[in-house]
Design a protein around this motif. Structure first.
Motif, PDB file in Angstrom:
ATOM      1  N   MET A   1     -50.374 -35.748 -33.875  1.00 52.02           N
ATOM      2  CA  MET A   1     -49.846 -36.151 -35.170  1.00 52.02           C
ATOM      3  C   MET A   1     -50.730 -37.260 -35.737  1.00 52.02           C
ATOM      4  O   MET A   1     -50.624 -38.413 -35.301  1.00 52.02           O
ATOM      5  CB  MET A   1     -48.426 -36.668 -35.005  1.00 52.02           C
ATOM      6  CG  MET A   1     -47.444 -35.629 -34.495  1.00 52.02           C
ATOM      7  SD  MET A   1     -45.777 -36.198 -34.795  1.00 52.02           S
ATOM      8  CE  MET A   1     -44.862 -35.267 -33.606  1.00 52.02           C
ATOM      9  N   CYS A   4     -49.388 -40.692 -38.002  1.00 48.39           N
ATOM     10  CA  CYS A   4     -47.950 -40.786 -37.717  1.00 48.39           C
ATOM     11  C   CYS A   4     -47.547 -42.250 -37.769  1.00 48.39           C
ATOM     12  O   CYS A   4     -48.199 -43.092 -37.182  1.00 48.39           O
ATOM     13  CB  CYS A   4     -47.671 -40.211 -36.334  1.00 48.39           C
ATOM     14  SG  CYS A   4     -46.034 -40.615 -35.719  1.00 48.39           S
ATOM     15  N   CYS A   5     -46.490 -42.542 -38.524  1.00 47.59           N
ATOM     16  CA  CYS A   5     -46.083 -43.938 -38.649  1.00 47.59           C
ATOM     17  C   CYS A   5     -44.866 -44.229 -37.793  1.00 47.59           C
ATOM     18  O   CYS A   5     -44.287 -45.287 -37.874  1.00 47.59           O
ATOM     19  CB  CYS A   5     -45.826 -44.286 -40.098  1.00 47.59           C
ATOM     20  SG  CYS A   5     -44.318 -43.518 -40.662  1.00 47.59           S
ATOM     21  N   LYS A   6     -44.447 -43.273 -36.980  1.00 47.45           N
ATOM     22  CA  LYS A   6     -43.422 -43.486 -35.958  1.00 47.45           C
ATOM     23  C   LYS A   6     -42.042 -43.760 -36.531  1.00 47.45           C
ATOM     24  O   LYS A   6     -41.268 -44.473 -35.918  1.00 47.45           O
ATOM     25  CB  LYS A   6     -43.859 -44.653 -35.074  1.00 47.45           C
ATOM     26  CG  LYS A   6     -43.985 -44.313 -33.609  1.00 47.45           C
ATOM     27  CD  LYS A   6     -44.414 -45.505 -32.827  1.00 47.45           C
ATOM     28  CE  LYS A   6     -43.250 -46.261 -32.234  1.00 47.45           C
ATOM     29  NZ  LYS A   6     -43.661 -47.492 -31.591  1.00 47.45           N
ATOM     30  N   ASP A   7     -41.737 -43.241 -37.724  1.00 48.66           N
ATOM     31  CA  ASP A   7     -40.405 -43.524 -38.255  1.00 48.66           C
ATOM     32  C   ASP A   7     -39.357 -42.575 -37.671  1.00 48.66           C
ATOM     33  O   ASP A   7     -38.166 -42.747 -37.883  1.00 48.66           O
ATOM     34  CB  ASP A   7     -40.387 -43.487 -39.782  1.00 48.66           C
ATOM     35  CG  ASP A   7     -40.379 -42.066 -40.325  1.00 48.66           C
ATOM     36  OD1 ASP A   7     -40.756 -41.145 -39.575  1.00 48.66           O
ATOM     37  OD2 ASP A   7     -40.002 -41.886 -41.487  1.00 48.66           O
ATOM     38  N   ALA A   8     -39.819 -41.560 -36.945  1.00 54.59           N
ATOM     39  CA  ALA A   8     -38.951 -40.651 -36.178  1.00 54.59           C
ATOM     40  C   ALA A   8     -38.055 -39.759 -37.042  1.00 54.59           C
ATOM     41  O   ALA A   8     -37.085 -39.193 -36.533  1.00 54.59           O
ATOM     42  CB  ALA A   8     -38.104 -41.435 -35.172  1.00 54.59           C
ATOM     43  N   SER A   9     -38.390 -39.581 -38.325  1.00 56.42           N
ATOM     44  CA  SER A   9     -37.620 -38.645 -39.152  1.00 56.42           C
ATOM     45  C   SER A   9     -37.696 -37.241 -38.553  1.00 56.42           C
ATOM     46  O   SER A   9     -36.743 -36.463 -38.629  1.00 56.42           O
ATOM     47  CB  SER A   9     -38.185 -38.571 -40.572  1.00 56.42           C
ATOM     48  OG  SER A   9     -38.203 -39.822 -41.157  1.00 56.42           O
ATOM     49  N   CYS A  10     -38.843 -36.901 -37.965  1.00 52.22           N
ATOM     50  CA  CYS A  10     -39.051 -35.560 -37.416  1.00 52.22           C
ATOM     51  C   CYS A  10     -38.149 -35.289 -36.205  1.00 52.22           C
ATOM     52  O   CYS A  10     -37.773 -34.160 -35.956  1.00 52.22           O
ATOM     53  CB  CYS A  10     -40.512 -35.386 -37.011  1.00 52.22           C
ATOM     54  SG  CYS A  10     -41.064 -36.686 -35.893  1.00 52.22           S
ATOM     55  N   LEU A  34     -45.795 -40.492 -32.136  1.00 52.88           N
ATOM     56  CA  LEU A  34     -44.985 -39.545 -31.377  1.00 52.88           C
ATOM     57  C   LEU A  34     -45.831 -38.284 -31.135  1.00 52.88           C
ATOM     58  O   LEU A  34     -46.845 -38.079 -31.792  1.00 52.88           O
ATOM     59  CB  LEU A  34     -43.706 -39.203 -32.147  1.00 52.88           C
ATOM     60  CG  LEU A  34     -42.839 -40.380 -32.570  1.00 52.88           C
ATOM     61  CD1 LEU A  34     -41.469 -39.901 -33.025  1.00 52.88           C
ATOM     62  CD2 LEU A  34     -42.675 -41.398 -31.460  1.00 52.88           C
ATOM     63  N   ALA A  50     -39.765 -32.766 -42.842  1.00 47.82           N
ATOM     64  CA  ALA A  50     -39.072 -34.058 -42.685  1.00 47.82           C
ATOM     65  C   ALA A  50     -40.046 -35.240 -42.660  1.00 47.82           C
ATOM     66  O   ALA A  50     -39.637 -36.381 -42.822  1.00 47.82           O
ATOM     67  CB  ALA A  50     -38.274 -34.051 -41.386  1.00 47.82           C
ATOM     68  N   CYS A  51     -41.328 -34.972 -42.464  1.00 50.67           N
ATOM     69  CA  CYS A  51     -42.278 -36.074 -42.237  1.00 50.67           C
ATOM     70  C   CYS A  51     -42.731 -36.714 -43.559  1.00 50.67           C
ATOM     71  O   CYS A  51     -43.373 -36.067 -44.381  1.00 50.67           O
ATOM     72  CB  CYS A  51     -43.496 -35.552 -41.486  1.00 50.67           C
ATOM     73  SG  CYS A  51     -44.741 -36.831 -41.283  1.00 50.67           S
ATOM     74  N   PRO A  52     -42.418 -38.005 -43.763  1.00 55.76           N
ATOM     75  CA  PRO A  52     -42.801 -38.645 -45.023  1.00 55.76           C
ATOM     76  C   PRO A  52     -44.288 -38.980 -45.094  1.00 55.76           C
ATOM     77  O   PRO A  52     -44.793 -39.314 -46.156  1.00 55.76           O
ATOM     78  CB  PRO A  52     -41.959 -39.930 -45.012  1.00 55.76           C
ATOM     79  CG  PRO A  52     -41.721 -40.228 -43.577  1.00 55.76           C
ATOM     80  CD  PRO A  52     -41.685 -38.906 -42.877  1.00 55.76           C
ATOM     81  N   ALA A  53     -44.980 -38.910 -43.962  1.00 56.48           N
ATOM     82  CA  ALA A  53     -46.394 -39.315 -43.948  1.00 56.48           C
ATOM     83  C   ALA A  53     -47.340 -38.116 -43.854  1.00 56.48           C
ATOM     84  O   ALA A  53     -48.534 -38.291 -43.620  1.00 56.48           O
ATOM     85  CB  ALA A  53     -46.637 -40.267 -42.773  1.00 56.48           C
ATOM     86  N   ALA A  55     -47.884 -36.086 -41.557  1.00 55.75           N
ATOM     87  CA  ALA A  55     -48.690 -36.288 -40.347  1.00 55.75           C
ATOM     88  C   ALA A  55     -48.735 -35.073 -39.443  1.00 55.75           C
ATOM     89  O   ALA A  55     -49.494 -35.053 -38.488  1.00 55.75           O
ATOM     90  CB  ALA A  55     -48.131 -37.482 -39.565  1.00 55.75           C
ATOM     91  N   ILE A  56     -47.932 -34.047 -39.754  1.00 54.42           N
ATOM     92  CA  ILE A  56     -47.844 -32.914 -38.808  1.00 54.42           C
ATOM     93  C   ILE A  56     -48.578 -31.698 -39.359  1.00 54.42           C
ATOM     94  O   ILE A  56     -48.357 -31.291 -40.493  1.00 54.42           O
ATOM     95  CB  ILE A  56     -46.372 -32.545 -38.536  1.00 54.42           C
ATOM     96  CG1 ILE A  56     -45.606 -33.785 -38.084  1.00 54.42           C
ATOM     97  CG2 ILE A  56     -46.272 -31.443 -37.491  1.00 54.42           C
ATOM     98  CD1 ILE A  56     -44.119 -33.570 -37.882  1.00 54.42           C
TER      99      ILE A  56
END
Ligand SMILES: Cc1cc2nc3c(=O)[nH]c(=O)nc-3n(C[C@H](O)[C@H](O)[C@H](O)COP(=O)(O)OP(=O)(O)OC[C@H]3O[C@@H](n4cnc5c(N)ncnc54)[C@H](O)[C@@H]3O)c2cc1C
Ligand code: SF4
Ligand code: SF4
Length: 471
Positions: A1, A4-10, A34, A50-53, A55-56
């Protein structure tokens, strides 16, 4: 990822529980990003939405440089069993925000990422809460707007997340108001049911005894990066000056500075151009403050050559960590000898990583240069110095600050310096709570914890219903 900013929304979105370490699992606090376990992933793309950044990405769509992230994910899961089955129960009961009074009013100090996630969480837990955000500047966003590098476009795009909660009818923003100067914390505590400090930690850590910032040629990393990010007419247009520049500190902010210098140096006058940029880390290589992705970002740049200072703490080439192995393979140079300075003014910028240098002072020399002095007695001569040695929270009247520069707290409840007991209805979140560590997304889990404490306190305070006589 990547990014990834690690906000864990995913994590919540994934039906297969393939994303780890999740909040609450071992390693979450210290993980840089993550990881997705490809063996249990069913490719449903719920996490992508779901990822706001952004990153996936599917593995097949990764660029060669991005492939490192896939390798790191495989390494993360390699020795461990696949996580199958339902996700562990993480949040079984979420306390709604109830008021002991008719109407619940909460003040939030600051409008950066920690405030964003706090306001979102407050609104989620109550339909009637009223939130007033106090921001010292004329715009919201905190460091996400002013400090996060333009190279990290996906993270900067997260500014769009502010739109929903900050435009909600239940939220009012009071701009250009500095709490502690224009209004006191004590006044806010009497006017609101609770006060949440989300004021960040951006006071530069001092180096040595002298006021080094008054020396010509000494810069603060945040001033340089803010000027670049906010498109200011550059107050630092004459700096940093070369050929040799030393960056004190080796966290991600320091590596942001390195990329900045590589961008601007083409415009510098001949003779003042930076050719050698020495990045001094206080820690040993195995405790580096920069993250692997920040270093790989540098290694991928074409106009930068990354080297290792042979006189700094040695790197263990047999270490198990891929990052350490990669660092140990860097070519070595002796920076104590000025004869080794690069003389190629239009060539690549030489970035020299040096570990184990606890800088104790920055002094002027008789030749008008600067000497960076370390605890072990090294004197590194430079034409300019950029301080990126970390940040602490700014002192505000009535707020106890710990030695590590964060507000004294227990899981988000501010505690008294004298008694260690919680100060009633005073909470903290984000960099002000944890110190200057962690990215934008780290503030989400942090805000959930603080708001949960606040909700529990309000519930405990609520008067028990008076028994009603029915006859
Ligand atoms: C140079 C730099 C680069 C970074 N790059 C990245 C990156 O690429 N990716 C990433 O994920 N993270 C990055 N970060 C980290 C990220 O910015 C932080 O995790 C995040 O901003 C912390 O949020 P916060 O809300 O706690 O603090 P802040 O963002 O600092 O917000 C605090 C807010 O409070 C306001 N405030 C402060 N004091 C008062 C007061 N007394 N009264 C009223 N208002 C006040 C401030 O003006 C500000 O708006 C970077 C940080 C820096 C310094
Ligand atoms: S694509 Fe894979 S990791 Fe993403 S939500 Fe679906 S199963 Fe989970
Ligand atoms: S940025 Fe957030 S949602 Fe995206 S992958 Fe990282 S933790 Fe998951």
């Amino acid at each position: 990822m990547g990014h990834c900013c690690k906000d864990a929304s995913c994590v919540k979105a994934c039906p297969q529980n393939c994303i780890h370490p999740a909040p609450g699992e071992p390693g979450f606090e210290t993980a840089e990003t993550l990881h997705i376990d490809a063996r249990s992933c069913i490719d449903c793309t719920a996490c992508v939405d779901a990822c706001p950044a952004s990153a996936i990405k599917p593995e097949g769509a990764l660029t060669i440089a991005e492939n490192r992230y896939a390798v790191r994910s495989r390494e993360f899961f390699a020795p461990k069993p696949v996580f199958l089955g339902p996700a562990p129960q993480r949040a079984s009961f979420e306390q709604p925000l109830g008021s002991p009074y008719d109407r619940l009013r909460i003040a939030v100090i600051g409008s950066g990422p920690a405030a964003l996630y706090t306001v979102r969480e407050l609104l989620r837990r109550s339909s009637s809460v009223r939130v007033t955000v106090f921001e010292q500047h004329g715009e919201i966003g905190g460091l996400l707007r002013r400090a996060v590098s333009r190279d990290h476009a996906e993270i900067r795009d997260m500014i769009r997340l502010f739109e929903v909660p900050f435009k909600d009818d239940r939220v009012e923003i009071v701009f250009n108001t500095e709490v502690g100067i224009d209004v006191s914390v004590a006044d806010l505590r009497t006017s609101f049911d609770a006060v949440v400090l989300a004021s960040g930690a951006l006071e530069p850590r001092k180096i040595g005894f002298a006021d080094t910032m008054r020396r010509v040629g000494v810069y603060e990393a945040k001033d340089i990066l803010f000027a670049e990010n906010c498109g200011l007419s550059d107050p630092l247009s004459h700096g940093p000056i070369g050929p040799k520049c030393v960056v004190v500190g080796a966290g991600n902010v320091a590596l942001d500075v390195v990329r900045h210098v590589s961008r601007i140096r083409a415009g510098a006058a001949r003779g003042e151009m930076v050719t050698d940029l020495v990045v001094l880390s206080r820690s040993a290589p195995e405790r580096t403050s920069f993250t692997p992705s920040a270093l790989y970002e540098l290694l991928d740049l074409e106009d930068i050559e990354v080297l290792l200072d042979g006189a700094g703490t040695a790197v263990n080439a047999r270490a198990t960590s891929p990052l350490l192995r990669d660092i140990s393979k860097l070519p070595t140079v002796d920076i104590s000898d000025d004869g080794n300075l690069s003389k190629v003014y239009r060539g690549k910028l030489r970035v020299i990583l040096s570990f184990g240098n606890d800088v104790t002072n920055i002094e002027g020399t008789s030749l008008g240069e600067l000497a960076v002095v370390t605890a072990s007695g090294r004197r590194l001569i430079a034409n300019s110095v950029i301080c990126a040695a970390g940040f602490t929270t700014k002192e505000i009247d009535g707020i106890p600050v710990s030695e590590n520069g964060a507000v004294l707290n227990r899981r988000g409840k501010v505690v008294s310096r004298e008694t260690g007991e919680p100060l009633e209805r005073l909470y903290v979140v984000g960099w002000a709570k944890r110190g200057a560590t962690g990215g934008v997304g780290d503030n989400r889990v942090c805000a959930t914890e603080t708001v949960a404490q606040l909700a529990a306190d309000l519930a405990a305070d609520r008067p028990h219903p008076t028994p009603t006589c029915l006859i």
